[in-house]
Design an enzyme around this catalytic site. Structure first.
Site, PDB file in Angstrom:
ATOM      1  N   ASN A   9       0.865  -1.180   0.000  1.00 36.75           N
ATOM      2  CA  ASN A   9       0.000   0.000   0.000  1.00 36.75           C
ATOM      3  C   ASN A   9       0.901   1.229   0.000  1.00 36.75           C
ATOM      4  OD1 ASN A   9      -1.813   2.039   0.481  1.00 36.75           O
ATOM      5  ND2 ASN A   9      -2.441   1.316   2.516  1.00 36.75           N
ATOM      6  N   LYS A  11       0.088   4.231  -0.225  1.00 34.87           N
ATOM      7  CA  LYS A  11      -0.572   5.398   0.357  1.00 34.87           C
ATOM      8  C   LYS A  11      -0.336   6.620  -0.545  1.00 34.87           C
ATOM      9  CE  LYS A  11      -0.241   3.179   4.826  1.00 34.87           C
ATOM     10  NZ  LYS A  11      -0.137   3.280   6.266  1.00 34.87           N
ATOM     11  N   HIS A  99      -9.542   0.832   5.300  1.00 36.80           N
ATOM     12  CA  HIS A  99      -8.260   1.132   5.952  1.00 36.80           C
ATOM     13  C   HIS A  99      -8.503   2.113   7.101  1.00 36.80           C
ATOM     14  CE1 HIS A  99      -4.170   2.424   6.665  1.00 36.80           C
ATOM     15  NE2 HIS A  99      -3.771   1.366   5.987  1.00 36.80           N
ATOM     16  N   GLU A 101      -6.919   4.580   8.053  1.00 35.19           N
ATOM     17  CA  GLU A 101      -6.719   5.993   7.683  1.00 35.19           C
ATOM     18  C   GLU A 101      -7.963   6.555   7.000  1.00 35.19           C
ATOM     19  OE1 GLU A 101      -3.025   5.412   5.597  1.00 35.19           O
ATOM     20  OE2 GLU A 101      -2.060   4.899   7.500  1.00 35.19           O
ATOM     21  N   GLU A 171      -5.028  -4.961  10.709  1.00 39.58           N
ATOM     22  CA  GLU A 171      -4.049  -3.890  10.886  1.00 39.58           C
ATOM     23  C   GLU A 171      -4.323  -3.164  12.207  1.00 39.58           C
ATOM     24  OE1 GLU A 171      -2.224  -2.642   6.835  1.00 39.58           O
ATOM     25  OE2 GLU A 171      -3.886  -1.327   7.305  1.00 39.58           O
ATOM     26  N   GLY A 177       2.667   2.420  10.895  1.00 40.44           N
ATOM     27  CA  GLY A 177       3.597   3.533  10.735  1.00 40.44           C
ATOM     28  C   GLY A 177       4.316   3.933  12.012  1.00 40.44           C
ATOM     29  N   SER A 217       3.694  -1.922  10.468  1.00 38.11           N
ATOM     30  CA  SER A 217       5.151  -1.962  10.684  1.00 38.11           C
ATOM     31  C   SER A 217       5.755  -3.326  10.373  1.00 38.11           C
ATOM     32  CB  SER A 217       5.511  -1.525  12.109  1.00 38.11           C
ATOM     33  OG  SER A 217       5.097  -0.184  12.324  1.00 38.11           O
TER      34      SER A 217
END
Ligand code: 13P
Length: 254
Positions: A9, A11, A99, A101, A171, A177, A217
């Site tokens: 991904n 992003k 996701h 985000e 996730e 991240g 991560s």
């Protein structure tokens, strides 16, 4: 049977030129080095690069193109939005949905995600549906309840045939991240739980056949340990998918 999948991904990163250089390195390295492994590789660049990056992927092999989001409607006056059908028409086979985000920064809730899932499936895309808890939820010992609700409200409304097309990504938000990976035991525990929920909502066969990826991560150092867990079928990789050597090593971790 379920597949092993490593998805990158990207992003909102890279320019077209950087992305093209990156994918060319990845394709070359994977073709030279990852000869034995049966892992499928899904590359999810930003919308404007999908066609160009798709053209660089060797056809008919392990590489597949994916998008990072889609709109819930098929066509219409939705300035700035991208439909699932558009994605399919430029060669995407997968689309990431749910996701954290998107949930956090764009207010996507289970109701909207249900519509997006339907739209993706109607266009022939395979959704990579993300679930995962916050640190607060984990510390309150509510992880399983939370994941169970995300699955029930967001995903389990699909028919058996529709659900067959879905890949799930676990996730944990606290691992995305942050450099703080879930331990392989933490990942395995939640993946096994997700599989159990699928068996309850559908049947044992569906549970057995669903690929469940870990994201947060994951990197070249920890991928092997994560992927060695019985219910971890691969990874959804953010930061490390932007480095050709690291991403290739992750693919080779199977
Ligand atoms: P990182 O690998 O950068 O933690 O991101 C994970 C992720 O969000 C993939 O979708």
């Amino acid at each position: 049977m379920r597949k092993n999948i490593v998805a990158g991904n990207w992003k909102m990163n890279t320019t077209l030129q950087d992305g093209q250089a990156l994918i060319s390195e990845i394709v070359n390295m994977v073709q030279d080095e990852a000869t034995g492994s049966a892992v499928e590789v899904v590359v999810c660049p930003p919308f404007p690069f999908l066609s160009a990056i798709g053209r660089q992927l060797p056809q008919g092999g392990r590489f597949h193109l994916g998008a990072q989001n889609c709109h819930q409607k098929e066509t219409g006056a939705f300035t700035g939005e991208v439909s699932a059908k558009m994605l399919q028409s430029v060669g995407a086979e997968y689309v990431i949905l749910g996701h954290s985000e998107r949930r956090q920064y764009f207010g996507e809730d289970d109701e909207l995600l249900s519509q997006k899932l339907k739209a993706a499936l109607a266009a022939g895309l395979k959704p990579i549906f993300c679930v995962g808890e916050s640190l607060e939820t984990r510390e309150a010992d509510e992880t399983f309840n939370f994941i169970s609700k995300q699955l029930k409200d967001g995903l389990f409304h699909l028919s058996n045939e529709e659900f067959d097309q879905v890949v799930i990504a676990y996730e944990p938000i606290w691992a995305i991240g942050t450099g703080k990976t879930a331990t392989s035991q933490q990942a395995q525990e939640v993946h096994a739980f997700i599989r159990e929920q699928i068996a309850r909502a559908y049947d044992a066969e569906a549970a057995l056949n669903t690929s469940i990826l870990y994201g947060g991560s994951a990197n070249a150092q920890n991928a092997r340990e994560l992927f060695s867990q019985p219910d971890v079928d691969g990874g959804l990789i953010g930061g490390a998918s932007l480095k050709s050597r690291d991403f290739t090593e992750i693919i080779k971790s199977f």
